[in-house]
Design a protein around this motif. Structure first.
Motif, PDB file in Angstrom:
ATOM      1  N   GLY A   3      -8.476  13.394 -29.142  1.00 48.41           N
ATOM      2  CA  GLY A   3      -7.882  12.003 -29.576  1.00 48.41           C
ATOM      3  C   GLY A   3      -7.954  11.722 -31.111  1.00 48.41           C
ATOM      4  N   ARG A   4      -8.085  10.273 -31.123  1.00 48.42           N
ATOM      5  CA  ARG A   4      -8.142   9.433 -32.538  1.00 48.42           C
ATOM      6  C   ARG A   4      -9.347   8.473 -32.476  1.00 48.42           C
ATOM      7  NH1 ARG A   4      -6.886  12.065 -37.523  1.00 48.42           N
ATOM      8  NH2 ARG A   4      -6.313  10.484 -39.064  1.00 48.42           N
ATOM      9  N   ILE A   5     -10.388   8.862 -33.466  1.00 50.43           N
ATOM     10  CA  ILE A   5     -11.423   7.842 -33.537  1.00 50.43           C
ATOM     11  C   ILE A   5     -10.944   6.574 -34.152  1.00 50.43           C
ATOM     12  CG2 ILE A   5     -13.583   7.396 -34.413  1.00 50.43           C
ATOM     13  CD1 ILE A   5     -14.627  10.332 -34.040  1.00 50.43           C
ATOM     14  N   SER A   6     -11.102   5.568 -33.736  1.00 55.61           N
ATOM     15  CA  SER A   6     -10.845   4.169 -34.049  1.00 55.61           C
ATOM     16  C   SER A   6     -11.171   3.890 -35.460  1.00 55.61           C
ATOM     17  CB  SER A   6     -10.938   3.208 -32.951  1.00 55.61           C
ATOM     18  OG  SER A   6     -12.343   2.859 -33.071  1.00 55.61           O
ATOM     19  N   PRO A   7     -10.354   2.937 -36.048  1.00 52.44           N
ATOM     20  CA  PRO A   7     -10.859   2.461 -37.386  1.00 52.44           C
ATOM     21  C   PRO A   7     -12.091   1.461 -37.337  1.00 52.44           C
ATOM     22  CG  PRO A   7      -8.430   2.147 -37.233  1.00 52.44           C
ATOM     23  CD  PRO A   7      -9.056   2.865 -35.880  1.00 52.44           C
ATOM     24  N   ALA A   8     -11.983   0.899 -36.070  1.00 53.00           N
ATOM     25  CA  ALA A   8     -13.105  -0.260 -35.738  1.00 53.00           C
ATOM     26  C   ALA A   8     -14.572   0.475 -35.857  1.00 53.00           C
ATOM     27  CB  ALA A   8     -13.009  -0.808 -34.471  1.00 53.00           C
ATOM     28  N   GLY A   9     -14.550   2.074 -35.498  1.00 55.49           N
ATOM     29  CA  GLY A   9     -15.850   2.693 -35.369  1.00 55.49           C
ATOM     30  C   GLY A   9     -16.232   2.941 -36.680  1.00 55.49           C
ATOM     31  N   GLY A  10     -15.604   3.198 -37.565  1.00 52.03           N
ATOM     32  CA  GLY A  10     -16.138   3.278 -38.986  1.00 52.03           C
ATOM     33  C   GLY A  10     -16.617   4.753 -39.240  1.00 52.03           C
ATOM     34  N   HIS A  11     -17.244   4.872 -40.328  1.00 58.06           N
ATOM     35  CA  HIS A  11     -17.920   6.187 -40.715  1.00 58.06           C
ATOM     36  C   HIS A  11     -18.780   6.505 -39.594  1.00 58.06           C
ATOM     37  CE1 HIS A  11     -20.754   3.688 -42.812  1.00 58.06           C
ATOM     38  NE2 HIS A  11     -21.840   4.928 -42.595  1.00 58.06           N
ATOM     39  N   GLU A  12     -19.628   5.370 -38.951  1.00 59.06           N
ATOM     40  CA  GLU A  12     -20.600   5.780 -37.971  1.00 59.06           C
ATOM     41  C   GLU A  12     -20.302   6.470 -36.802  1.00 59.06           C
ATOM     42  OE1 GLU A  12     -21.369   1.663 -40.157  1.00 59.06           O
ATOM     43  OE2 GLU A  12     -19.688   2.645 -39.480  1.00 59.06           O
ATOM     44  N   ALA A  13     -19.104   6.245 -36.436  1.00 55.48           N
ATOM     45  CA  ALA A  13     -18.564   6.651 -35.108  1.00 55.48           C
ATOM     46  C   ALA A  13     -18.238   8.247 -35.345  1.00 55.48           C
ATOM     47  CB  ALA A  13     -17.127   6.115 -34.807  1.00 55.48           C
ATOM     48  N   HIS A  14     -17.844   8.450 -36.537  1.00 49.50           N
ATOM     49  CA  HIS A  14     -17.519  10.060 -36.931  1.00 49.50           C
ATOM     50  C   HIS A  14     -19.051  10.827 -36.967  1.00 49.50           C
ATOM     51  CE1 HIS A  14     -13.178   9.794 -37.619  1.00 49.50           C
ATOM     52  NE2 HIS A  14     -13.412   8.645 -38.093  1.00 49.50           N
ATOM     53  N   LEU A  15     -19.986  10.026 -37.580  1.00 51.10           N
ATOM     54  CA  LEU A  15     -21.215  10.688 -37.719  1.00 51.10           C
ATOM     55  C   LEU A  15     -21.921  10.882 -36.247  1.00 51.10           C
ATOM     56  CD1 LEU A  15     -22.708   8.683 -40.916  1.00 51.10           C
ATOM     57  CD2 LEU A  15     -22.290  11.193 -40.528  1.00 51.10           C
TER      58      LEU A  15
END
Length: 357
Positions: A191-203
């Motif tokens: 899927g697509r990680i939300s903008p609200a998650g910020g770089h923290e969600a990707h890490l």
């Protein structure tokens, strides 16, 4: 009870891995205390929860205690006890140090008052290295690109899994020197990680996926049998039991197209299908494989997306005394080195007095 508080509805604007790793802050008890919002995955036959979940949620908790302009650059983890997926996890963050350029946090994951996982993380302030920098980076090897729709038969590649994975043929697979082999795969969050998650969600997503097949590198470079069906004594089977069931149901042509099944695996699966006695001429099998520790160094923590393909390369320089060490490099698809990881784990062979398949 898998969670302390009843989970809210799944947020459709978030990627599956975001919902899976969501944390609930227990601010009324302690602003630095968190718990898993949703139940955690217990791989079939494994001793406890998937280790990547504890790694990722500890990182998520720590990230919520540092300023936005601080980014994690390293975390050093120890798996202490197997986590129980039926019991909520409590994550307690200790603010060890908050300096001008660096911040240090320690996070303990607890169940029933016992520490099951602990990690120390270091954060660095953005652009604190100055205008002039010492810079270099290893290059990503030239490998086949990922192909949509050709994901592996596993938790990552299943249609409901939080991430996708595609393994590539092992480099130097025919060598008689295990330390020269390299296990490689493509991974990305589904899927697509939300903008609200910020770089923290990707890490956090990267941390979750970094535990995928990691210590299993040792078994693969030695071509050890790493799948188990139900044993005669009804003891727990290995983590790959569900994968084995799918492999046994395939015809030979389909089986040959599975990238992670090597020649030795193929021959053994054929024998199992034919009902042969697997104890005759059997090669060594993995009896126990468990992660002991896990370290991640984040190199370019704000310039990648975990929901886009990332390439990982794993090699093991040493194994002995029932343990093994594995190194892993993770690149973005454009060839940027984004993380380096190290893991040591138990790698014990099944002994002659143990039950056979």
């Amino acid at each position: 009870m898998a969670t302390l508080i009843r989970p809210p509805p799944v947020d459709p604007s978030h990627a599956p891995i975001e919902n899976l790793l969501e944390l609930t802050q227990l601010a009324d008890i302690d602003p630095d205390l968190f718990t898993n919002t949703r139940p955690l995955w217990h791989p079939p036959g494994a001793r406890g929860i998937y280790g990547g979940a504890a790694i990722a949620q500890c990182l998520s908790a720590a990230q919520r205690t540092v300023p936005k302009d601080f980014t994690v650059h390293s975390m050093h983890c120890y798996f202490v006890l197997a986590g129980n997926s039926e019991i909520p996890l409590l994550y307690h963050v200790e603010r060890v140090r908050s300096g001008k350029s660096f911040a240090t946090r320690t996070v303990q994951a607890r169940q029933r008052g016992k520490v099951i996982f602990t990690t120390t993380l270091s954060f660095v302030k953005e652009n604190s290295g100055g205008e002039k920098k010492v810079e270099h980076s290893t290059d990503m090897p030239d490998v086949p690109a990922p192909v949509e729709g050709q994901d592996d038969l596993d938790h990552g590649g299943g249609s409901t899994g939080p991430f996708q994975s595609q393994r590539i043929e092992i480099l130097n697979n025919d060598s008689d020197k295990p330390h020269t082999k390299k296990c490689r795969q493509w991974i990305k969050a589904r899927g697509r990680i939300s903008p609200a998650g910020g770089h923290e969600a990707h890490l956090s997503a990267l941390a979750y996926m970094s535990d995928s097949y990691f210590v299993g590198t040792i078994a693969r470079v030695h071509k050890l049998w790493r799948y188990s069906a139900v044993r005669k004594d009804n003891s727990k089977s290995s983590i790959d039991e569900e994968v084995l069931k799918k492999l046994l149901e395939m015809d030979d042509d389909s089986l040959k197209r599975v990238k992670f099944v090597d020649k030795a695996d193929f021959q053994r699966i054929q024998r199992m299908r034919n009902g042969e006695d697997m104890s005759k001429g059997a090669k060594p099998e993995i009896g126990m494989m468990v992660s002991l520790d896990h370290t991640i160094y984040f190199h370019n923590p704000r310039i990648f997306r975990a929901d886009e393909w990332m390439f990982t390369e794993m090699e093991t320089p040493w194994a002995g005394d029932g343990r093994g060490l594995v190194f892993q490099k993770i690149f973005s698809q454009d060839g940027t080195l984004i993380a380096s990881c190290v893991q040591e784990g138990l790698a014990r062979l099944r002994q002659d007095n143990e039950s056979k398949l």
